[in-house]
Write a protein that holds these residues in place. Structure first.
Motif, mmCIF file in Angstrom:
data_model
loop_
_atom_site.group_PDB
_atom_site.id
_atom_site.type_symbol
_atom_site.label_atom_id
_atom_site.label_comp_id
_atom_site.label_asym_id
_atom_site.label_seq_id
_atom_site.Cartn_x
_atom_site.Cartn_y
_atom_site.Cartn_z
ATOM 1 N N UNK A 150 1.107 -0.711 -0.001
ATOM 2 C CA UNK A 150 -0.148 0.188 0.271
ATOM 3 C C UNK A 150 0.622 1.218 -0.069
ATOM 4 N N UNK A 151 0.370 2.415 -0.118
ATOM 5 C CA UNK A 151 0.973 3.596 0.011
ATOM 6 C C UNK A 151 0.475 4.696 1.150
ATOM 7 N N UNK A 152 1.686 5.167 1.840
ATOM 8 C CA UNK A 152 1.741 5.727 2.564
ATOM 9 C C UNK A 152 2.471 7.326 2.351
ATOM 10 N N UNK A 153 1.097 8.868 2.920
ATOM 11 C CA UNK A 153 1.237 10.118 2.407
ATOM 12 C C UNK A 153 1.950 10.666 3.491
ATOM 13 N N UNK A 154 3.249 10.499 4.178
ATOM 14 C CA UNK A 154 3.841 11.284 5.018
ATOM 15 C C UNK A 154 3.830 13.119 5.224
ATOM 16 N N UNK A 155 3.184 13.420 5.902
ATOM 17 C CA UNK A 155 3.165 15.182 6.864
ATOM 18 C C UNK A 155 4.194 15.332 6.810
ATOM 19 N N UNK A 189 -2.811 7.178 11.347
ATOM 20 C CA UNK A 189 -2.383 5.903 11.997
ATOM 21 C C UNK A 189 -1.468 6.340 12.489
ATOM 22 N N UNK A 190 -0.335 6.936 11.696
ATOM 23 C CA UNK A 190 0.878 6.601 12.520
ATOM 24 C C UNK A 190 1.551 8.627 12.795
ATOM 25 N N UNK A 191 1.483 9.042 13.995
ATOM 26 C CA UNK A 191 1.848 10.061 14.419
ATOM 27 C C UNK A 191 2.867 9.694 15.307
ATOM 28 N N UNK A 192 3.810 10.728 14.658
ATOM 29 C CA UNK A 192 5.278 10.879 15.572
ATOM 30 C C UNK A 192 5.772 12.112 15.836
ATOM 31 N N UNK A 193 6.090 12.514 16.479
ATOM 32 C CA UNK A 193 7.291 13.329 17.006
ATOM 33 C C UNK A 193 8.613 13.321 17.535
ATOM 34 N N UNK A 252 0.164 8.630 6.664
ATOM 35 C CA UNK A 252 -1.835 7.892 6.136
ATOM 36 C C UNK A 252 -1.519 7.175 5.102
ATOM 37 N N UNK A 253 -3.024 6.109 4.859
ATOM 38 C CA UNK A 253 -2.623 5.057 4.123
ATOM 39 C C UNK A 253 -3.295 6.235 2.958
ATOM 40 N N UNK A 254 -2.923 6.177 1.680
ATOM 41 C CA UNK A 254 -3.502 6.952 0.663
ATOM 42 C C UNK A 254 -3.755 6.364 -0.746
ATOM 43 N N UNK A 255 -4.631 6.743 -1.993
ATOM 44 C CA UNK A 255 -4.955 5.474 -2.636
ATOM 45 C C UNK A 255 -3.673 6.803 -4.031
ATOM 46 N N UNK A 298 5.034 13.664 1.124
ATOM 47 C CA UNK A 298 5.172 12.578 -0.521
ATOM 48 C C UNK A 298 4.722 11.764 -0.160
ATOM 49 N N UNK A 299 4.559 10.428 -0.828
ATOM 50 C CA UNK A 299 4.096 9.292 -0.794
ATOM 51 C C UNK A 299 4.506 8.099 -1.456
ATOM 52 N N UNK A 300 4.744 7.050 -0.588
ATOM 53 C CA UNK A 300 5.754 5.861 -1.127
ATOM 54 C C UNK A 300 5.311 4.522 -0.337
#
Ligand SMILES: Cc1cc2nc3c(=O)[nH]c(=O)nc-3n(C[C@H](O)[C@H](O)[C@H](O)COP(=O)(O)OP(=O)(O)OC[C@H]3O[C@@H](n4cnc5c(N)ncnc54)[C@H](O)[C@@H]3O)c2cc1C
Length: 439
Positions: A190-195, A216-220, A235-238, A291-293
């Motif tokens: 699947x793809x994840x978009x990272x912000x 879905x996945x938060x960190x700092x 977060x998952x991305x289409x 980015x999305x990967x």
């Protein structure tokens, strides 16, 4: 395996450089039979046995003066089952090799940690985790395990087969046997978009529950001596995929995250008084990006600056209080901390000695660059973590003993009873296990 330091005069050394050991002998078995034979022979010779991964633990959990079992020849994919959506791998397989092989097959693990250098068995044995709202540690993705126990026999377990072993051995601390193969749940790639976005520390703490709930996945990362953090939301991305471009990727990941950071660490080591100013500059050097990967390219990245780390899991509801106390302690102490503090989360899981066992958790990790004294900072941080019933990462610096751990792990006795059954003569004992599990 290049990061497993070893060799000189028979001395084994971990990645962080803070643990050394001199095993009586080293064995590199190429099959489960050879491994079982090595275990039996060690017992006959009256030697303890310890399997090692890539030495990425900061505790002496993998250290032994007995027989050190190396993973290099027990690697590779045994099989992929597309009906069950599982993959079975040899225990010494590096996570990197697993991730790449799965991606080629259009598959992926659900969640992972910050790097993928470790072996699958080493990573899961200490409870290696990333961050997740619903998805938990790598060990929580295990569906089945095969291990060689102290009598040299092969034991398999899953939810249905030997469930009491399965409950404990997924995070076995190397205390129950030598893992030879692991079956993981997989899912279609699947793809994840990272912000990634800088955010003031006070705002992250004020909005922590929302940031956690909405992602879905938060960190700092918080930069000590500053009011700044860098947040990351995955977060998952289409799609479509938009990988970090070659040049910006290099600038952000290699130059800013590792290169500039390395220089900042050198300067900080030479002139600790300059650390707060450097921290303010470093925290400003990172800018927002999206980015999305595919998952492993979003979750993991290289760590070129060597460090030593302590990390505790605290109840998720306590994490903002823990961080406020940590900031006050750093401000009042005169400590000079050049490394960011990392904060992640995990949902409660059902593994006996998982740091998230039965408890929604948040992780707070403190680091010091390799070679600098870390005791004063880690002691101060550990005092805060333990006041909140913190559970130390099994592979990261801590000073806890079995008495403390039995208090913060409701199922501690279940693990030690299984250990008594599987390893009554303590073939897999070492000094670390004696401290954290008892004799
Ligand atoms: C740069 C860096 C980044 C990291 N990032 C993260 C992160 O994001 N999240 C996180 O939670 N942790 C992280 N860690 C910690 C690391 O994931 C754990 O310490 C992990 O256990 C290391 O795996 P390893 O293969 O190096 O195992 P080792 O450290 O060599 O061994 C760990 C334990 O596993 C046991 N073991 C190894 N192989 C076997 C086997 N076949 N059977 C039974 N027991 C076995 C060893 O005896 C030992 O008890 C990081 C560490 C470093 C240095």
């Amino acid at each position: 395996m290049s990061s497993t330091a070893s060799g000189k005069n028979g001395t084994w050394r971990n990645w962080g450089g803070n643990v050394t050991a001199r095993p009586a002998r080293e064995v590199t078995p190429a099959s489960v039979d050879e491994l079982a034979e090595a275990v039996r022979r060690a017992a006959e010779d009256g030697l303890k046995v310890k399997a090692v991964g890539t030495g990425h633990s900061f505790t002496s959990i993998a250290a032994t003066d007995g027989v050190l079992i190396r993973p290099q020849l027990l690697t590779g994919i045994r099989g992929i089952d597309r009906d069950d959506m599982t993959v079975t791998v040899e225990a010494g397989t590096p996570l990197k090799r697993l991730n790449l092989a799965l991606a080629r097959e259009g598959l992926s693990l659900t969640n992972m940690g910050d790097i993928m250098e470790q072996t699958v068995s080493g990573a899961t044995s200490t409870g290696t985790h990333g961050t997740g709202r619903e998805s938990a540690s790598i060990a929580a993705q295990i569906k089945g395990l095969e291990l060689v126990t102290a009598d040299g026999s092969v034991l398999t377990c899953s939810e249905k087969e030997n469930p009491e072993v399965f409950a404990a051995a997924r995070i076995g601390l190397g205390a129950l046997g030598i893992v030879t193969a692991i079956t993981f749940a997989v899912e279609p790639l699947f793809l994840l978009t990272a912000r990634e976005e800088p955010m003031p520390f006070d705002r992250v703490l004020a909005d922590f529950d929302e940031l956690w709930a909405e992602n879905e996945h938060f960190e700092f990362y918080w930069f000590p001596h500053t009011g700044s953090t860098n947040t990351k939301r995955n977060n998952r991305s289409a799609g479509p995929a938009k990988p970090v471009g070659q040049v910006p990727g290099w600038i952000e990941d290699e130059f800013l995250s590792n290169g500039v950071f390395q220089v900042a660490q050198w300067v900080g080591r030479a002139a600790p008084a300059a650390i707060p100013s450097i921290a303010r500059l470093s925290s400003k050097a990172l800018s927002a990006r999206t980015y999305t990967d595919i998952p492993y390219r979003v979750f993991t990245s290289p760590r070129r600056v060597r460090f030593v780390e302590m990390e505790y899991a605290v109840p998720r509801a306590a994490v903002t209080e823990v961080l406020r106390e940590l900031r006050t302690t750093v401000e009042r102490s005169g400590l000079r901390i050049s490394f960011p503090v990392e904060v992640r989360t995990a949902p409660a899981d059902d593994i006996t000695l998982s740091t998230a066992s039965g408890r929604d958790s948040a992780y707070v990790a403190v680091h010091m660059v390799k070679g600098t004294p870390y005791q004063a900072y880690f002691t101060a941080a550990e005092r805060i973590f333990t006041a909140h019933e913190g559970r130390p990462h099994w592979g990261k610096v801590n000073t806890r003993d079995a008495e403390y751990l039995a208090r913060v792990y409701p199922r501690f006795g279940e693990f030690t009873a299984l250990r008594d059954r599987l390893d009554p003569d303590r073939l897999f004992q070492n000094d670390y296990l004696r401290r954290v599990l008892g004799a």
